[in-house]
Design an enzyme around this catalytic site. Structure first.
Site, PDB file in Angstrom:
ATOM      1  CD  GLN C 196      -9.071   1.877  -1.276  1.00 54.82           C
ATOM      2  OE1 GLN C 196      -9.023   2.638  -0.324  1.00 54.82           O
ATOM      3  NE2 GLN C 196      -8.028   1.116  -1.631  1.00 54.82           N
ATOM      4  CB  ALA C 237      -6.485  10.448   1.526  1.00 55.95           C
ATOM      5  CG  HIS C 238      -7.222   5.408   1.441  1.00 57.39           C
ATOM      6  ND1 HIS C 238      -7.065   4.344   0.591  1.00 57.39           N
ATOM      7  CD2 HIS C 238      -6.039   6.072   1.431  1.00 57.39           C
ATOM      8  CE1 HIS C 238      -5.852   4.373   0.088  1.00 57.39           C
ATOM      9  NE2 HIS C 238      -5.215   5.394   0.572  1.00 57.39           N
ATOM     10  CG  ASN C 239      -7.580   3.604   5.980  1.00 53.72           C
ATOM     11  OD1 ASN C 239      -7.399   3.271   4.817  1.00 53.72           O
ATOM     12  ND2 ASN C 239      -8.364   2.947   6.791  1.00 53.72           N
TER      13      ASN C 239
END
Lengths: 345, 345, 345
Positions: C196, C237-239
Site C-alpha cells: 500500500q 478504505a484505500h483510495n
C-alpha cells in the site's frame, strides 16, 4: 531499487513482450505511472486508461496484451503478479533493532536481540518476542504474551495478557487483542461478570486491521488460523474460530463461539450471530446478517440495497402488510380456481 | 486456589450431590475440564459433552442432574452460579499500588495512595483517582476527570476532560470517553462546529468494551447509569442516556439524545436513530435498525437474514415492485368479488 | 467571559428583542439555562420547554419569537447562530507551546515554536508541524507526516508515515490515519499482500471522530477534501475520495476506490460498496447499504425498520416466497382477465 525487466519477468514467472534490458523503478497506476514504472491491468473498470498509459510495462492477461501500447508481462493472475512485483520494487523502511530508551520493559521479558521495541512501549512480565519482530511506538504488551519471528505491530497495538501471535503477522494501529469477552450472567436483572479465562491464539501470516478488536476466550481460546486477514474495525467475540485464509472486510462482527471455515470471505459490515457453524468456501456479500449456520460452500446475501427515499417508504409500508397480502392472494387463488372450474392456469 | 466442594456449594447456595471434601482447583468446559476442575451446563447445544465430562463437578439445573456422571451442584441459574464460582476459583493478578516512573502526572491531580498509575500514562490537572483504582499502561486522563474506587482502566483508555466514572467500573483498551459529539450547524453548505460543553457521566459497576466510544454531551451530559454493560466498538453519541443494567452488544450505535431505559438488551450491530425514547425491558435482536420510539417493553426486530445469493437477487428485484404488486392485488380482489357476486371467500 | 447582549446580537447578525446592556455569561439548554445564560430553540421536539425557560435570551426564528417569555435573538438559522454564540461565550483551554519532556521527537522533525507536543508522544523523522498545532498526549506521528497550522490532535491519534493534514483540522482520540489498505491478491487460496504505497491526504477544516480509521491509498492517495466531517468509528478504505463539506455519521464504512461528492450526508451505519461514484448533494439515511453509483443529487434509503418480533418473523418467512407470490399474482391476473373478458378493472 531498479530491476531489469527480463529479471522481473523471470521472478514473476510471466511472459515478457518487450525489451528485457529495460530498467524498472517503482510502480504506478495506468494513469499515473511514468516512464520507468510498472503498472497492471486487472479491473475492467479501468480499461479506458490502458491504451494511453505511459508506464514502461503493464502486467495483464493474455486477452488484453494486444490492446497495450507498451511492454507487457502476461500473467494468468495479473493482480497477484503485480503484488509480487511491487514487493520487489519498493523498499520498505529499515528499523534499527533494539529497545528504545523510553520503552518500559519488564526484567523477565525475553526479547530477541534482532527485535525492535520502539518509543513509549510497555512490555510486561515473561513476554517473549522473537527474531526481527518490530514493535512500533506506543504499544502495550501485557504479561505472558508471545510474538513469533518477523511479526510487526505497527503502532499503539494492545496485546492483553497471554496473547499469542505466530510468525510474519502484521497488526495495525489501535488493534486490541485479548480484551475480556462480553460474558455476563443475569442475576434478577443485574449483570454479573463471567471471568474470561481463555486467550487469543493467532497463527502465522495473519493481518489485523486498525482498531479491530479480538476478545479472549471465556474458557478456551479465541483462534485465528494461519493466513487469516481482518480489515479495520472488525469485532471478533470470545471463542470465535476463524479458519485458514479467510478474509473479513471492515466493520464486520462475529458473535461468540461461532466457527468460520477456511477460505471464506465476509463483505464489509457483515454480522454473524453466535454459536453458528460456517463451512469452508462460504462467501457473504457486504452487510449480510447471518443468523443460522451455513455448513456448505456457497454465496449468500441478505440486505436491502438503497433506493429513492419515496419508493423505499412505500415499500416498507407494504412490507408491514406482506403477511396479509400473502393470505389474500391465497384466498383469491382459491376463488379464481372455483370460477375457472378447478384450473387456475 | 483450592476450595473444598462443600464450601463452594454453600457459598454458591447450590445443592451438592457428591463428596463435600473434594478439593476444586480451577474451571473448564465440559469437554476440557480435568479432574479437580469445575464446569457448568447451561446451553443445550453442548448437551452431548455432559455425559462424558471429566470435570470434578458440574453446575447444572435440576432436570439435568441425573444425566451427569460426576458430582453436581444444582442451581436455578447455573450460568450465574458458574460466574460466581469462577470468580472464587481464579485469582486475578495483583498490581502494585503507586505511580510508575514513566507516568506523567499533573501536580494538581489527587491520587489515592492505594491506586495504581502504570507506565506511560498521562494524568491531567485536578484529576481525582479513588482508592484501589487501576490505571493500566498508556492511558490518557485529561483534566478534571474523576474515577471512583476500585475502577479499572485496562490499558490505553482515553478519558477526555471532566469525564466521571463511578466505582467498580471496568474499561477496556482503546475506549474513548468524552470526545466531542458530532454537533454541526450548516452555514450555506459549510459545517460550523457546535461547541460540545457537556460531560460523560458513568455510574457504578459499568463495563465498557475495547475501542468503544462515548461522546460528551453538547450542553448537558451523556449518561450511563449503574450496571450498564457495553461490548466492543459500540458508539454512544452525545446526550444519550442508557438506563440501569442495560446491555449493548458489539458494533451497535445510538445516535444523539436518544434515551434507553433500564434492563434493555441490544443485539450486535443494532442502530438507534436520534431523539428516540426506548422504555424499560425493551429487547432488540441483532442488526435491528430502530427509527421510532419503543416506549413499552417488548421484543423487536428488523433485518433480513442471509439467503442464497440467487434467491436473494430475485427477492430484491420483486421488492422494488412490491407497491405495484399490492395495488394489482387490490384490483384483482375487486374483480374477483364482482365475479363471485360480492363474496370473495 | 461576559458579553453585552447588544454586542452579541451584532456579532451574530441577529435581531434583538430585549435589553442590549444585559451581560451574557455562558450557554445552556432551554430547561437548564440560568439567568445570565443564552439558549436556543431549533428542534420542535423541545417546544414545551420554550415557555418556561429561565435563560436570559433565546436564539430562535421569527415564528417563535412571540412564544418566548424572555429576550430573543431572531435568526434565520438559530442553530448556526447558537454555534457561533457558544464559541464566543465559552473559553477553550489554553495549551502551553513546546515539547513535553517525555515526548520522543526525531532530530529531523521540524516543529514550529508555537506548536505543542504533549507527554508520551512519538514524532518520527522529517515530520513537519505548523504554527499553533496541538498534539495531545500519547500521539504517534510516523515519519514524513505534515500537519498544517492550528490543527489539533486531541490525544492518542496515530498518523502513519506520509499522512498530510491541512490547517484547522480536529482529530479525536484513537483515530488512525494512513494504516495499510486491505489489499490482497489471491494465490490459489492464499492471500498475498499488495503493498500500500499511496498516502492519506486531508484538506483544511476537517474533523475526524474517535477511533475512526482512514486507510492509505494502494498507489494513489485516499483524499478527504476541505470541510469534511467524520463521526466516530467510521471506516474509510484505500483510495476513497470524499468531497468538500460532506458529513458522515458514526459507524459508517466506505469501501475501496469509491468517490463521494461534495455536500453529501451519510446517516449512521451507512455502507458504501467499492468502486462507486456518488454525486454532489446525495443524502443517505441511516443504515443504508449502497451497492451502485448514485451520480445525481437525491435522498436514498434502504433498510428495514424495527417491528414487533412476531410480525417480523412472519414477514421474513413471506419474503422468502416473494418471487413465487409475484408469479402466482401474474397467473391469477391472467385468469381473471380471461374471466372478465379481457378487462381486469
Amino acid at each position: 531499487l531498479a530491476v531489469r525487466l527480463g529479471d522481473l519477468a523471470e521472478a514473476l514467472e510471466t511472459e515478457l513482450h518487450g525489451d528485457p534490458d529495460l530498467l524498472i523503478e517503482g510502480v504506478g497506476t495506468l494513469q499515473s505511472a511514468s516512464a520507468g514504472q510498472l503498472s497492471f491491468f486487472s479491473n475492467p473498470l479501468y480499461r479506458r486508461y490502458l491504451k494511453t498509459t505511459q508506464a514502461a510495462v503493464v502486467i495483464l492477461s493474455d486477452e488484453e496484451a494486444s490492446e497495450c501500447p507498451v511492454s507487457v508481462l502476461v500473467s494468468d493472475n495479473p493482480y497477484l503478479a503485480y503484488a509480487r512485483a511491487a514487493t520487489m520494487l519498493v523498499s520498505s523502511p529499515k528499523n534499527d533493532a533494539g529497545i528504545a530508551e523510553s520503552a518500559v520493559v519488564s526484567d523477565s521479558a525475553e526479547i530477541d536481540q534482532t527485535a525492535t521495541v520502539s518509543a513509549c512501549c510497555v512490555v510486561g512480565q515473561r513476554v517473549r518476542i522473537g527474531p526481527r519482530v518490530f514493535i512500533g511506538p506506543g504499544c502495550v504488551i501485557e504479561s505472558d504474551c508471545e510474538i513469533g519471528a518477523d511479526t510487526q505491530l505497527v503502532a499503539r497495538v494492545t496485546l492483553c495478557r497471554e496473547t499469542r501471535l505466530g510468525v510474519r503477522c502484521l497488526i495495525h494501529p489501535g488493534a486490541v487483542l485479548g480484551a475480556d469477552g462480553f460474558g455476563l450472567a443475569n442475576d434478577q436483572g443485574r449483570w454479573v461478570k463471567v471471568p474470561q479465562l481463555g486467550r487469543v491464539w493467532v497463527g502465522d501470516d495473519v493481518e489485523i486491521g486498525a482498531n479491530t478488536t479480538i476478545d479472549r476466550g471465556a474458557l478456551e481460546d479465541t483462534v485465528l488460523h494461519n493466513g487469516v486477514k481482518l480489515d479495520n474495525l472488525v469485532m471478533i467475540a470470545h471463542n470465535v474460530e476463524v479458519g485458514e485464509h479467510t478474509a473479513i472486510a471492515g466493520c464486520s462482527g462475529i458473535a461468540g463461539s461461532t466457527k468460520v471455515g477456511s477460505h471464506c470471505t465476509l463483505g464489509g459490515q457483515t454480522g454473524l450471530a453466535g454459536h453458528l457453524t460456517i463451512g469452508d468456501n462460504v462467501h457473504f456479500s457486504g452487510a449480510t446478517l447471518v443468523t443460522r449456520s451455513f455448513p456448505h460452500a456457497g454465496y449468500f446475501s441478505g440486505n436491502l440495497p438503497a433506493m429513492e427515499n419515496g419508493a423505499w417508504r412505500k415499500m416498507v409500508a407494504r412490507l408491514r402488510h406482506l403477511d396479509e397480502m400473502a393470505k389474500e392472494l391465497k384466498i383469491i387463488k382459491k376463488a379464481v380456481k372455483a370460477l375457472t372450474g378447478g384450473s387456475d392456469k
